[in-house]
Design an enzyme around this catalytic site. Structure first.
Site, mmCIF file in Angstrom:
data_model
loop_
_atom_site.group_PDB
_atom_site.id
_atom_site.type_symbol
_atom_site.label_atom_id
_atom_site.label_comp_id
_atom_site.label_asym_id
_atom_site.label_seq_id
_atom_site.Cartn_x
_atom_site.Cartn_y
_atom_site.Cartn_z
ATOM 1 N N GLU A 232 0.878 -1.180 0.000
ATOM 2 C CA GLU A 232 0.000 0.000 0.000
ATOM 3 C C GLU A 232 0.909 1.222 0.000
ATOM 4 O O GLU A 232 1.506 1.555 1.022
ATOM 5 C CB GLU A 232 -0.919 0.013 1.224
ATOM 6 C CG GLU A 232 -1.871 1.196 1.211
ATOM 7 C CD GLU A 232 -2.679 1.336 2.482
ATOM 8 O OE1 GLU A 232 -3.334 2.372 2.640
ATOM 9 O OE2 GLU A 232 -2.642 0.410 3.315
ATOM 10 N N CYS A 269 -2.998 9.598 2.665
ATOM 11 C CA CYS A 269 -3.322 9.323 1.271
ATOM 12 C C CYS A 269 -4.279 10.314 0.638
ATOM 13 O O CYS A 269 -4.258 10.507 -0.579
ATOM 14 C CB CYS A 269 -3.892 7.903 1.143
ATOM 15 S SG CYS A 269 -5.300 7.581 2.224
#
Length: 320
Positions: A232, A269
């Site tokens: 990720e 993010c």
């Protein structure tokens, strides 16, 4: 086997050499959990492990908040994330029985080839074994435990390698997991050398959350051990503003851009790294954004996790 001992310590002989070798190499948590880890082969055992995570988070929220404040994790208050983790644990608890149930398959073999032999076919999902989770510093407890919840629900034991930039959080997480999740979750503190040692143990799966350049190194080392990897990765998050935006929409866009930068100092993010603005709204955007920054006042003074990150920001500002 004869060893020369000095009190309780072996100083010479095969036992002493073995102790010295292990001490130099460091602990082997993957091997330990494979051999001595708590069994998670029934629904109830997995549910209990997930409930243990919830209880650990609920009982120690204030301690985690204090540790994050000492390590300059922003925001340090852990209450909201604690509720997210407890909710995640409850969601996984609802999935455990379904994941463990055999999945019936239709016998696709032609009747002529079955030779009169009837058979029932099913897929049985089995745990991988021992998984490693390497978490980043921007959400150290959250991203240490969220992947661990999924791993535990699937019947795996977990080695968590928290970020070395948050030593207070890492020490607390190790102590809490030793108390509440002994035999299920092992927390191994340290930096790059610890990551290399863990990978070289040959875990059954590895999850890494972080930047792309480090991920390349992690993935390459995992490839040498044939360890499956889930990555990720962070990246650039642009925002597009076109000519059709009225003042209300433009205000909303400015508010989102600024707030995502103030939250976690922009290091997560959803934070927008740059804006692509249509020339028709560019002057209005600049005016509104400057006003919003000024209105933020002291909220602009966010904590930076460490000197290295601070210097990187200074270089960007000096070069702009």
């Amino acid at each position: 086997t004869l060893s020369v001992s000095d009190g309780r310590a072996a100083v010479a002989g095969p036992c002493a050499m073995r102790l010295k070798k292990v001490a130099m190499r460091g602990p082997c948590p993957v091997a330990f959990l494979r051999r001595y880890g708590r069994p998670l082969d029934t629904t109830e055992l997995r549910l209990q492990a997930l409930r243990d995570v919830s209880r650990m988070v609920a009982e120690h929220t204030d301690e985690i908040s204090a540790a994050q404040e000492r390590d300059r994790v922003f925001p340090s208050r852990f209450n909201g994330v604690a509720q997210m983790l407890i909710g995640g644990s409850e969601s996984y608890q609802k999935l455990v029985a379904e994941w463990m149930a055999p999945e019936a398959l239709v016998d696709a073999c032609p009747q002529a080839l079955q030779a009169g032999v009837a058979a029932d076919w099913a897929v049985v999902n089995e745990p991988k074994g021992v998984c490693i989770n390497i978490s980043p510093w921007n959400a150290p407890v959250q991203l240490s435990l969220i992947p661990a919840l999924a791993m535990l629900a699937a019947g795996n034991r977990v080695v968590v390698k928290p970020p070395d930039l948050v030593p207070s959080v890492s020490r607390l997480l190790r102590r809490l997991c030793e108390t509440h999740l002994d035999g299920c979750v092992w927390v191994e503190e340290g930096g790059r050398e610890v990551v290399e040692r863990l990978i070289d143990e040959g875990a059954d799966h590895l999850v890494f959350t972080g930047g792309g350049e480090i991920a390349k190194v992690v993935a390459a080392r995992c490839a040498s051990m044939l360890t499956p990897v889930t990555l990720e990765l962070g990246g650039k998050s642009p925002v597009f503003l076109d000519a059709s935006l009225d003042d209300a929409m433009l205000d909303a866009a400015v508010r989102e851009i600024l707030e995502t930068k103030l939250h976690k100092t922009g290091q997560f993010c959803c934070a927008h790294d740059y804006a692509l603005v249509h020339e028709g709204v560019f002057p209005r955007f600049c005016e509104k954004f400057e006003a919003a920054v000024q209105a933020a006042g002291e909220r602009r003074n966010v904590a930076i996790i460490a000197r290295r990150q601070y210097e990187a920001l200074r270089r960007k500002l000096d070069g702009s």
